[in-house]
Design a protein around this motif. Structure first.
Motif, short mmCIF file in Angstrom:
data_model
loop_
_atom_site.label_atom_id
_atom_site.label_comp_id
_atom_site.label_asym_id
_atom_site.label_seq_id
_atom_site.Cartn_x
_atom_site.Cartn_y
_atom_site.Cartn_z
N LEU A 113 8.60 -12.15 -65.51
CA LEU A 113 9.60 -11.12 -65.23
C LEU A 113 10.99 -11.70 -65.50
N SER A 114 11.87 -10.88 -66.11
CA SER A 114 13.23 -11.33 -66.40
C SER A 114 14.19 -10.14 -66.28
N SER A 115 15.45 -10.40 -66.54
CA SER A 115 16.47 -9.35 -66.43
C SER A 115 16.26 -8.24 -67.46
N SER A 116 15.47 -8.49 -68.49
CA SER A 116 15.22 -7.45 -69.52
C SER A 116 13.92 -6.69 -69.28
N SER A 117 13.24 -6.97 -68.18
CA SER A 117 11.93 -6.36 -67.92
C SER A 117 12.04 -4.93 -67.43
N ALA A 118 11.18 -4.07 -67.97
CA ALA A 118 10.97 -2.74 -67.41
C ALA A 118 9.77 -2.84 -66.47
N VAL A 119 9.97 -2.43 -65.22
CA VAL A 119 8.96 -2.64 -64.17
C VAL A 119 8.45 -1.32 -63.63
N HIS A 154 17.72 -6.95 -60.50
CA HIS A 154 17.27 -8.14 -61.22
C HIS A 154 16.54 -7.82 -62.53
N VAL A 155 16.29 -6.54 -62.80
CA VAL A 155 15.50 -6.17 -63.97
C VAL A 155 16.20 -5.05 -64.73
N SER A 156 15.63 -4.70 -65.88
CA SER A 156 16.25 -3.67 -66.73
C SER A 156 16.07 -2.26 -66.16
#
Length: 410
Positions: A93-99, A116-118
């Motif tokens: 998981l990163s700042s560019s992740s769609a969750v 914290h995510v996209s």
């Protein structure tokens, strides 16, 4: 004997029979309300180490109108931080992740992850609870998560990088439906994150109250792996947590991702299971459970006969299993205290104990509290001590019946 619904083995043996009980979250509007009961029997598969219920109740009956709302809790907040760190450190998981979260309830986890995510989106079938999340600004699809609803989400929002299913993979008679949906929606390198009560902790800590109709499975990592492999996923990582009496967080990826391997942490947990999860170990758990049932019933009956006032704390599903299996009701326990507004004024199924607010118990303290929400025991006791100087004894039923008594003076 019945078939294992995860690995499809033909021999799952009856391990624990808790009789027939009402649905654990089917709170009553009055004591004269008709209550339907269903068998509560636990079976063990020696092949994949799966524990499952013999009878699964229809999901519409269980979930379309739901009264469980994720509590606002310091314990849960700490868990969210640990979960986020685990996923971030593992590069899942990163700042560019769609969750996307399956069974997102009131959106507590997604609210935490949002900075914290996209992007975040929830899917939950309970309209009354999903509305809470929507009102808080968390996009939520009101539906069961399966291939069809995943296709609709994909059409409206696109593919997602991370799918999180916290404590809902046990809540579906056919979890394959959720994996089919995840396979449809997840990007090729995406991560499927499954958190669930861990059967190793359930057995070692004698937590028979975790057995109720919404919990159709009691996963080991071996049994989860068997299910995942049937649907094109590989288990790659896992950690454990004390949350909800002992849980695991497992990470799976599509087997088409050629970089797959198993983490050292996952390997250690799989090896540990071989020492704990056996038919003999499960039968010993059943024997210990029956001893706790007998001991708690006798202790509460004796306290009540002395004229002492007893409340339970937590209108929880597992608490209702505990009360019903122990044969305890409003004749033994005067009130159940719970912080959830939706539950207050209602009655517990089976035991018919009235649910009251925390403010009520501070103003009218009992002599004893049976902590049916024992997984938040420290937090509950600290809160009561802060709000009241009454000398109350707290009863924690697991892993063994324990009494905590202090004279609290401000």
């Amino acid at each position: 004997m019945i078939n294992c619904r995860l690995c499809l083995a033909e021999r799952s043996e009856l391990a624990l029979d808790l009789g027939s009980t009402p649905l654990a979250n089917a709170l009553l509007d009055s004591r004269d309300q008709v209550q339907q009961k269903f068998p509560l029997q636990l079976y063990f598969c020696n092949k994949c180490m799966n524990l499952q219920l013999g009878v699964c109740v229809d999901p519409d009956t269980l979930y379309r109108h739901y009264l469980y709302v994720t509590p606002t809790s310091t314990t849960l907040a700490q868990h969210y931080r640990a979960l986020y760190k685990f996923l971030e450190d593992g590069n899942y998981l990163s700042s560019s992740s769609a969750v996307l979260e399956i069974g997102s309830n009131s959106g507590e986890l997604l609210k935490f992850l949002s900075p914290h995510v996209s992007s975040v989106i929830g899917v939950d079938p309970a309209k009354n609870v999903a509305t809470i999340a929507i009102d808080r600004g968390i996009p939520t699809v009101v539906d069961f998560f399966n291939k069809k609803s995943a296709q609709e989400v994909c059409k409206d929002f696109g593919n997602v990088d991370v799918i999180i299913a916290r404590h809902c993979f046990a809540h579906n008679a056919d979890p394959s439906q959720m994996l089919d949906g995840a396979c449809t929606l997840l990007t090729e390198q995406g991560a499927m994150v499954i958190e669930n009560a861990y059967s190793v902790d359930t057995i070692q800590n004698n937590e028979f109250d975790q057995v109720y109709h919404e919990h159709m499975y009691y996963y080991s990592l071996h049994s989860l792996q068997a299910l995942l492999e049937r649907h094109g996923f590989s288990l790659v990582d896992a950690m454990t947590s004390h949350i909800h009496g002992g849980s695991f967080v497992a990470v799976a990826k599509k087997t088409s991702d050629r970089k797959l391997g198993k983490s050292a942490g996952l390997q250690r947990l799989l090896e540990r299971e071989l020492d704990v999860l056996s038919l003999k170990g499960v039968m010993e758990f059943a024997d210990r459970s029956l001893r706790i049932i007998k001991g708690l019933r006798e202790a509460i009956t004796e306290i009540s006969a002395q004229g002492k006032i007893i409340y339970s704390y937590g209108a929880t599903a597992k608490g209702n299993t505990l009360l019903n299996v122990c044969g305890l009701d409003y004749n033994h326990i005067k009130y159940c205290v719970d912080s959830t507004d939706l539950k207050q004024g209602k009655f517990l199924p089976g035991s018919e104990i009235e649910i009251v607010s925390e403010d009520f118990c501070y103003e009218n303290p009992p002599d004893y509290f049976l902590l049916t929400a024992w997984n938040y025991a420290e937090e509950i006791m600290e809160k009561f001590i802060e709000k009241s100087s009454a000398p109350v004894t707290f009863i924690v039923p697991f892993p063994e019946i324990t009494f905590f008594r202090k004279n609290y003076t401000n």
